[in-house]
Scaffold this motif. Structure first.
Motif, PDB file in Angstrom:
ATOM      1  N   SER A  28       0.753  -1.186  -0.111  1.00  0.00           N
ATOM      2  CA  SER A  28      -0.113  -0.001   0.072  1.00  0.00           C
ATOM      3  C   SER A  28       0.844   1.064   0.011  1.00  0.00           C
ATOM      4  O   SER A  28       1.900   1.077  -0.521  1.00  0.00           O
ATOM      5  N   ASP A  29       0.509   2.438   0.534  1.00  0.00           N
ATOM      6  CA  ASP A  29       1.044   3.708   0.393  1.00  0.00           C
ATOM      7  C   ASP A  29       2.406   3.735   0.924  1.00  0.00           C
ATOM      8  O   ASP A  29       2.730   2.808   1.743  1.00  0.00           O
ATOM      9  N   ALA A  30       3.321   4.586   0.516  1.00  0.00           N
ATOM     10  CA  ALA A  30       4.611   4.553   0.831  1.00  0.00           C
ATOM     11  C   ALA A  30       4.641   4.847   2.337  1.00  0.00           C
ATOM     12  O   ALA A  30       3.979   5.793   2.711  1.00  0.00           O
ATOM     13  N   LEU A  31       5.477   3.929   3.158  1.00  0.00           N
ATOM     14  CA  LEU A  31       5.158   4.069   4.708  1.00  0.00           C
ATOM     15  C   LEU A  31       6.515   4.885   5.195  1.00  0.00           C
ATOM     16  O   LEU A  31       7.633   4.733   4.702  1.00  0.00           O
ATOM     17  N   ALA A  32       6.243   5.609   6.332  1.00  0.00           N
ATOM     18  CA  ALA A  32       7.161   6.275   7.092  1.00  0.00           C
ATOM     19  C   ALA A  32       7.034   5.868   8.343  1.00  0.00           C
ATOM     20  O   ALA A  32       5.901   5.730   8.833  1.00  0.00           O
ATOM     21  N   SER A  39      12.839  -6.702  17.009  1.00  0.00           N
ATOM     22  CA  SER A  39      13.353  -5.498  16.486  1.00  0.00           C
ATOM     23  C   SER A  39      12.382  -5.062  15.369  1.00  0.00           C
ATOM     24  O   SER A  39      11.736  -5.758  15.127  1.00  0.00           O
ATOM     25  N   ILE A  40      12.394  -4.047  14.990  1.00  0.00           N
ATOM     26  CA  ILE A  40      11.679  -3.323  13.828  1.00  0.00           C
ATOM     27  C   ILE A  40      12.136  -3.748  12.642  1.00  0.00           C
ATOM     28  O   ILE A  40      13.457  -3.446  12.339  1.00  0.00           O
ATOM     29  N   TYR A  41      11.439  -4.700  11.909  1.00  0.00           N
ATOM     30  CA  TYR A  41      12.007  -5.075  10.327  1.00  0.00           C
ATOM     31  C   TYR A  41      11.228  -4.356   9.287  1.00  0.00           C
ATOM     32  O   TYR A  41       9.772  -4.670   9.533  1.00  0.00           O
ATOM     33  N   ILE A  42      11.806  -3.760   8.601  1.00  0.00           N
ATOM     34  CA  ILE A  42      11.198  -2.741   7.654  1.00  0.00           C
ATOM     35  C   ILE A  42      11.540  -3.359   6.185  1.00  0.00           C
ATOM     36  O   ILE A  42      12.523  -4.001   6.056  1.00  0.00           O
ATOM     37  N   ARG A  43      10.744  -2.854   5.259  1.00  0.00           N
ATOM     38  CA  ARG A  43      10.974  -3.282   4.016  1.00  0.00           C
ATOM     39  C   ARG A  43      11.863  -1.972   3.130  1.00  0.00           C
ATOM     40  O   ARG A  43      11.555  -0.976   3.319  1.00  0.00           O
ATOM     41  N   GLU A  44      11.965  -2.534   1.907  1.00  0.00           N
ATOM     42  CA  GLU A  44      12.761  -1.756   0.999  1.00  0.00           C
ATOM     43  C   GLU A  44      11.743  -0.428   0.711  1.00  0.00           C
ATOM     44  O   GLU A  44      10.686  -0.859   0.410  1.00  0.00           O
ATOM     45  N   GLY A  45      12.147   0.578   0.397  1.00  0.00           N
ATOM     46  CA  GLY A  45      11.428   1.720   0.132  1.00  0.00           C
ATOM     47  C   GLY A  45      10.988   2.400   1.307  1.00  0.00           C
ATOM     48  O   GLY A  45      10.313   3.887   0.971  1.00  0.00           O
ATOM     49  N   MET A  46      10.880   1.950   2.291  1.00  0.00           N
ATOM     50  CA  MET A  46      10.265   2.665   3.434  1.00  0.00           C
ATOM     51  C   MET A  46      11.090   3.822   3.906  1.00  0.00           C
ATOM     52  O   MET A  46      12.236   3.586   3.925  1.00  0.00           O
ATOM     53  N   ASP A  98      20.463  -1.869   9.903  1.00  0.00           N
ATOM     54  CA  ASP A  98      21.238  -2.777   8.938  1.00  0.00           C
ATOM     55  C   ASP A  98      20.584  -2.949   7.567  1.00  0.00           C
ATOM     56  O   ASP A  98      21.093  -3.895   6.740  1.00  0.00           O
ATOM     57  N   VAL A  99      19.776  -1.890   7.323  1.00  0.00           N
ATOM     58  CA  VAL A  99      19.219  -1.784   6.091  1.00  0.00           C
ATOM     59  C   VAL A  99      20.143  -1.183   5.132  1.00  0.00           C
ATOM     60  O   VAL A  99      20.980  -0.413   5.742  1.00  0.00           O
ATOM     61  N   THR A 100      20.060  -1.158   3.910  1.00  0.00           N
ATOM     62  CA  THR A 100      21.008  -0.379   2.989  1.00  0.00           C
ATOM     63  C   THR A 100      20.472   1.076   2.878  1.00  0.00           C
ATOM     64  O   THR A 100      19.253   1.160   2.721  1.00  0.00           O
ATOM     65  N   LYS A 101      21.286   2.067   3.340  1.00  0.00           N
ATOM     66  CA  LYS A 101      20.550   3.362   3.637  1.00  0.00           C
ATOM     67  C   LYS A 101      20.758   4.245   2.600  1.00  0.00           C
ATOM     68  O   LYS A 101      21.969   4.602   2.066  1.00  0.00           O
ATOM     69  N   GLU A 102      19.830   5.227   2.321  1.00  0.00           N
ATOM     70  CA  GLU A 102      19.908   6.440   1.565  1.00  0.00           C
ATOM     71  C   GLU A 102      19.615   7.559   2.441  1.00  0.00           C
ATOM     72  O   GLU A 102      18.520   7.612   3.182  1.00  0.00           O
ATOM     73  N   ILE A 103      20.502   8.554   2.660  1.00  0.00           N
ATOM     74  CA  ILE A 103      20.082   9.645   3.658  1.00  0.00           C
ATOM     75  C   ILE A 103      19.380  10.613   2.763  1.00  0.00           C
ATOM     76  O   ILE A 103      19.806  11.045   1.677  1.00  0.00           O
ATOM     77  N   ARG A 113      15.955   6.577   3.667  1.00  0.00           N
ATOM     78  CA  ARG A 113      15.067   5.561   2.995  1.00  0.00           C
ATOM     79  C   ARG A 113      15.805   4.345   3.189  1.00  0.00           C
ATOM     80  O   ARG A 113      17.152   4.433   2.766  1.00  0.00           O
ATOM     81  N   ALA A 114      15.298   3.218   3.107  1.00  0.00           N
ATOM     82  CA  ALA A 114      15.598   1.762   3.002  1.00  0.00           C
ATOM     83  C   ALA A 114      15.836   1.380   1.570  1.00  0.00           C
ATOM     84  O   ALA A 114      14.715   1.358   0.913  1.00  0.00           O
ATOM     85  N   LEU A 115      16.974   1.153   1.354  1.00  0.00           N
ATOM     86  CA  LEU A 115      17.290   0.675  -0.049  1.00  0.00           C
ATOM     87  C   LEU A 115      17.341  -0.872   0.096  1.00  0.00           C
ATOM     88  O   LEU A 115      17.397  -1.454  -1.004  1.00  0.00           O
ATOM     89  N   SER A 116      16.992  -1.498   1.079  1.00  0.00           N
ATOM     90  CA  SER A 116      16.843  -2.974   1.185  1.00  0.00           C
ATOM     91  C   SER A 116      15.992  -3.389   2.333  1.00  0.00           C
ATOM     92  O   SER A 116      15.615  -2.139   3.086  1.00  0.00           O
TER      93      SER A 116
END
Lengths: 342, 484
Positions: A44-48, A69-76, A89-94, A111-114
Motif C-alpha cells: 500500500s502507500d509509501a510508509l514512513a 526489533s523493527i523489521y522494515i521493507r525496502e522503500g520505506m 542494517d538496511v542499506t541506507k539512503e540519507i 530511505r531503506a534501499l533494502s
C-alpha cells in the motif's frame, strides 16, 4: 476483521494517514504492533516511521529483556538519530538532516534501499514532530506510523496524528484489573465526543456558554468562584482553552451542587492532563468532557507477557478488556502469522 | 587596542545592531558575530569591504528580485566545516558525506545566481569556485538526486554482497514458517555485517579522495560568509539610511543617530535629535545639563566610529573617519572586584592604558564620560583639566564629557548640549506634582542638540532646575536655594 488478507489491524485504520502507537508503559507491546502494521501494509502507500524518544532496541535498556526489533521493507522511510545508524542494517539512503538534536545525535530522515532492521529515536517536541511529518510527506510518504507512549500527550495533537492504537501489557502493573482500568481511562480520553463549532473561541483561558455563545470568564484560575458567581446557560458548559488539569477539576469539586453535571470542552485530547482518580470522580458527579478536534483511538492491543516475569491469563485479559472498552481489542500474537510477505 | 568588550558593545548599541542582523548562512552569522574593527594596516581591506557594501546597496535597490533569489539560495547552506576538518584525518560518516553533497548541490545552484548579481555589482574579493568534480565523487551515478547513499558503483565487492543480502531478504519474504524465517534472519545478519564493513572501506576511500577538494570548499565557504555579511550590512544600511564613510584624517559626522537609543526613545514617544560633530586630532570637551544627552552623544560617536572601522556604513548623512590604531572607551564607572579598586582607581588604570596608547604616535580614539566624577570636585577638576591638556597635543581624537569648569579651556574644541537654557523653568515647575510627570516635562523641554561653542563658556547651571522639575522635597530645595 479481514482474516483473508491478513490486514486485521490495518483495516481499523482506514482513512487515517498518520497513526501513533501509544504504549501505556514500557514493554507494553508497541514494537509487535508496529511490526504487524508494517507487514500488513505491504503494497500500500509509501510508509514512513519514527518514534518519540528511543525504540526498537533488541534488548530493553531498563529491564534487559529481549525485545523484537523493527523489521522494515525496502522503500520505506524512517527518521532516527545518527547515533543509532550503526544499528540499522538496511542499506541506507540519507534524504534529509532535520537539525533536531536528541541525546543520540541529530534526527535524520532515511530511505531503506533494502529490507532490514532499524532502531528508532525521533524528535520529541510537538513542533519538531509536525515539521518531520511535513518532511516525510514531501518525500512522498502516504502513511506515517509513530511509536510513542500515552505519557506523550503531543501524539494526540490532531496536527501530528489522526488515530492511534493503545498498547496495554502485563508489564504495566502486576494487577490485571489495574491495567484494564487504566486502559479504559485512556480509551475514554481518546474517544471523547466531538463538539462542532464554526469558530473556536480564543483570547481567554476559560469560557462560559451563555445564550448560545461562548463568553470569556473573568477569572480562569478560580473556576469554583466563576461557577458560583456567573450565570451559566442551562447547558452548563465551559470551554477550557488550554490544558485541563487535576487542580482545575479539584476546584470545580469545591463548587458543590453547582459543579455537578458540567460539560467541559477542550481543544483536543492532548490538552487533557488528568489523573485517572480525578477523572473518575468528575464522571461520578455527572461531569462530561468533549473536544473540538476529535481523535480516533482505533483499538486496544494487549500483551499478556510481562518483561518483569509475571504473565496474565491471555483469555481472561482479552475478555475483561473487551468488556471494559467500547473499541476492538486485539492480541497481536494470536493473530494468524503474516510473516514478511512484503 | 581594537578588542571591544561585550559590555561596551552592549552599552554603545553596537550589540543591538549585530543582534538585529539575521544572516542567511551559519558562515555569515559567525562572521558577523566575530566582526572586529579593521587594524590600521588593513586600510585597503576596509575600503574594499565598504565598496562592496556600496555595490550591494545599489544592487538591492535596482535588482531586488535577483538578490532575493540569491539570499533564498544562501539560506539552504548548512555548516560543514567540522566535517571538512574531520575529513583531513578520518573517514566521514554517511550523514557527513550527505551534508557535503548537499553543500555542493547548493553551491552549483548558487554560482549562476551570484554571477547574475555580480555582473552589475562587480564585488571585489568574492569569487566562487565551481566544484563539479567533488560533486561527481559523491554522485558517481550522476543522478543529481538530493539524497546520498554508498552506491554499488564504488565497489564491485559491495555490489555482490548486496546481491547476496537481497536474495536472503527475498527468501525471508517468501518463507511462511516462523522458525525457518528466524534462521534466514540470522543468515541475513552475517551478510549485513559484511555490507557494513565494505561500506566503511568505501567511505574511507571517498573521504581520502575528498581531501583534495577541501581547500576549494573552504575558499567557497569564506566567500559565502563575506557575500552574506555584505548583503546583511547593505540591508541594515538601507533600513536606517546609512552612508558610506570616507576614510580621511579626522572624525566628522553630520546628523548621526544611534539606532538602539533612537528606537528606545521612539517607544517612549520622543525623537532622537541627530548629532553633528567634527573632531580633529586633540581634545574635545562636551559640557551641558544633566539629562541633556551628553552620554547619548558620546555613545553615538563611539558606535558610529566603531561601525565604520568594522566595515559598516555610518548611521549619518555624511561620515568620515581615520583608521584608528586603538579605541578606548570609558562609560560607566569601571569597577574591578579582582583588585578591589574604587571606581576612581579603575579610572586611573584605564587612563594609564590610554596614555600608553598615544605614545607610539599612531591614531587613537579616546572617549570618556565624566572622567573623575567619583573624587572630590576640586581635585577632580584639576585632574580633568590636566588630562584634557595632555591629550590635546597628542595624535588622538579624545572626547570628554564633564561638569568641571574650565576643562573646556584646555581643549581645542568645545561642544555644549543646550539643555534647558531656553526653557521657562518657573512656569514649568508650577505644573509639576510628582517626579514621573517631571521626567516627561524635562524630556519635552530639553534641547538635546549639540552645539559648537566658540570662545569661552563655562558649564551650564541646570542642576537646581532639574531638582525643581523632579519635585524635590521642599525643605531640601529651600535649603539649597539659601546658599545658591
Amino acid at each position: 476483521m479481514d482474516y483473508k488478507t491478513g490486514r486485521m489491524l490495518l483495516n481499523l485504520l482506514d482513512g487515517y494517514p498518520s497513526v501513533s502507537i501509544l504504549g501505556m508503559c514500557k514493554n507494553a507491546g508497541k514494537t509487535t504492533v508496529l511490526n504487524r502494521l508494517i507487514s500488513e501494509s505491504a503494497g500500500s502507500d509509501a510508509l514512513a516511521i519514527t518514534s518519540i524518544g528511543r525504540d526498537g532496541e533488541t534488548a530493553d535498556v531498563v529491564t534487559g529483556t529481549k525485545k523484537p526489533s523493527i523489521y522494515i521493507r525496502e522503500g520505506m522511510m524512517f527518521a532516527t538519530a545518527t547515533g543509532l545508524l550503526p544499528q540499522c542494517d538496511v542499506t541506507k539512503e540519507i534524504l534529509f538532516t532535520t537539525g533536531f538534536y536528541t541525546p543520540m545525535g541529530e534526527v535524520v530522515v532515511l530511505r531503506a534501499l533494502s529490507d532490514g532492521n532499524v532502531q528508532l529515536a525521533g524528535p520529541s517536541m510537538t513542533e519538531q514532530l509536525m515539521k518531520l511529518k511535513k518532511v516525510f510527506l514531501s518525500f512522498g510518504a502516504g502513511r506515517i506510523f509513530t511509536d510513542g507512549a500515552v505519557s506523550r500527550k503531543t501524539l494526540c495533537d490532531p496536527g501530528i496524528c489522526d488515530a492511534a492504537i493503545l498498547c496495554a501489557g502485563a508489564s504495566c502493573n502486576k494487577d490485571m484489573s489495574e491495567v484494564i482500568k487504566d486502559a479504559a481511562f485512556f480509551t475514554s480520553i481518546f474517544t471523547l465526543d466531538e463538539v462542532r463549532e464554526d469558530e473556536i473561541p480564543g483570547g481567554a483561558k476559560l469560557f462560559l456558554r451563555r445564550s448560545g455563545s461562548w463568553e470569556a470568564a473573568a477569572d480562569s484560575d478560580a473556576v469554583d468562584e466563576v461557577i458560583r458567581k456567573e450565570h451559566f446557560d442551562h447547558t452548563r458548559r465551559l470551554y477550557m482553552n488550554g490544558a485541563l488539569t487535576d487542580s482545575f477539576l479539584k476546584k470545580l469539586f469545591m463548587a458543590g451542587e453547582k459543579g455537578r453535571g458540567v460539560e467541559i470542552t477542550v481543544h483536543d485530547a492532548s490538552k487533557i492532563l488528568l489523573s485517572r482518580a480525578v477523572y473518575e470522580k468528575f464522571t461520578r458527579i455527572k461531569g462530561r468532557i468533549t473536544v473540538f478536534r476529535p481523535f480516533r483511538l482505533a483499538a486496544v492491543a494487549i500483551n499478556p507477557f510481562s518483561a518483569y516475569g509475571h504473565h496474565f491469563n491471555k483469555e481472561a485479559f482479552l475478555r475483561q478488556m473487551q468488556s471494559a472498552v467500547s473499541i476492538p481489542v486485539i492480541n497481536v500474537e494470536d493473530l494468524p502469522d503474516v510473516g514478511y510477505r512484503f | 587596542m581594537l578588542d571591544i568588550g561585550f559590555e561596551q558593545k552592549r552599552e554603545t548599541g553596537l550589540q543591538y545592531i549585530l543582534d538585529s542582523m539575521t544572516a542567511c548562512t551559519p558562515y555569515g552569522a559567525e562572521l558577523i558575530k566575530r566582526t572586529v574593527p579593521y587594524a590600521s594596516e588593513q586600510k585597503a581591506e576596509l575600503i574594499v569591504e565598504l565598496n562592496n557594501i556600496e555595490r550591494a546597496v545599489l544592487g538591492l535597490a535596482e535588482c531586488g528580485e535577483d538578490y532575493r533569489l540569491l539570499m533564498q539560495q544562501l539560506s539552504l547552506f548548512k555548516d560543514i566545516r567540522r566535517s571538512l576538518k574531520k575529513c583531513m584525518e578520518l573517514p566521514l560518516s554517511e550523514v557527513e558525506l550527505f551534508e557535503i553533497k548537499r553543500f555542493l548541490i547548493n553551491l552549483r545552484s548558487l554560482v549562476p545566481l551570484f554571477e547574475t548579481v555580480d555582473r552589475s555589482a562587480g564585488f571585489e574579493n568574492i569569487e566562487l569556485i565551481g566544484c563539479e568534480s567533488a560533486l561527481k565523487l559523491l554522485d558517481p551515478d550522476e543522478k543529481s538526486a538530493a539524497g546520498f547513499h554508498i552506491s554499488g558503483s564504488y565497489s564491485e565487492r559491495l555490489k555482490s554482497i548486496r546481491k547476496e543480502k537481497r536474495e536472503i531478504e527475498e527468501r525471508i519474504r517468501r518463507e511462511s514458517d516462523k522458525d525457518a524465517r528466524e534462521q534466514l534472519m540470522q543468515q541475513r545478519l552475517i551478510t549485513a555485517a559484511a555490507e557494513d564493513a565494505e561500506e566503511a572501506k568505501v567511505r574511507k576511500e571517498i573521504s581520502k579522495k575528498l581531501r583534495a577538494y577541501v581547500p576549494d570548499l573552504e575558499h567557497n565557504i569564506n566567500c559565502i560568509a563575506r557575500l552574506d555579511t555584505t548583503i546583511q550590512k547593505a540591508l541594515i544600511a538601507l533600513k536606517y539610511g546609512a552612508v558610506k564613510p570616507e576614510i580621511s584624517d579626522h572624525v566628522s559626522f553630520t546628523d548621526m543617530i544611534n539606532p538602539m537609543l533612537s528606537d528606545k526613545f521612539q517607544k517612549q514617544g520622543r525623537a532622537f535629535v541627530p548629532i553633528s560633530v567634527e573632531l580633529k586630532f586633540g581634545s574635545t570637551v562636551i559640557t551641558g545639563a544633566n539629562m541633556g544627552g551628553k552620554s547619548v552623544a558620546l555613545k553615538t560617536i563611539a558606535l558610529n566610529v566603531m561601525l565604520c572601522q568594522m566595515g559598516f556604513f555610518a548611521f549619518a548623512k555624511s561620515a568620515s573617519i581615520p583608521v584608528f590604531d586603538s579605541m578606548r572607551f570609558l562609560f560607566k564607572e569601571p569597577f574591578d572586584p579582582e583588585y578591589s579598586l574604587s571606581s576612581f582607581g579603575s579610572e586611573i588604570i584605564w587612563l594609564n592604558e590610554a596614555a600608553s596608547d598615544i605614545k607610539n604616535g599612531r591614531p587613537v580614539l579616546i572617549i570618556a564620560d565624566e572622567f573623575a566624577r567619583g573624587t572630590n570636585p576640586d581635585e577632580g577638576a584639576l585632574i580633568v583639566r590636566a588630562v584634557v591638556k595632555v591629550f590635546d597635543s597628542a595624535r588622538c581624537v579624545a572626547v570628554f564629557s564633564t561638569h568641571y569648569d574650565q576643562a573646556s579651556q584646555c581643549a581645542s574644541c568645545h561642544y555644549q548640549v543646550k539643555g534647558l537654557k531656553n526653557a521657562d523653568i518657573k512656569k514649568l515647575a508650577e505644573k509639576i506634582t510628582d517626579a514621573k510627570e517631571g521626567l516627561k516635562i524635562i524630556a519635552k523641554s530639553m534641547d538635546y542638540g549639540l552645539y559648537k561653542v566658540e570662545g569661552k563658556a563655562d558649564c551650564p547651571r541646570d542642576a537646581l532646575n532639574i531638582c525643581r522639575l523632579l519635585a524635590l522635597d521642599k525643605s531640601i530645595l529651600d535649603e539649597i536655594k539659601k546658599s545658591y
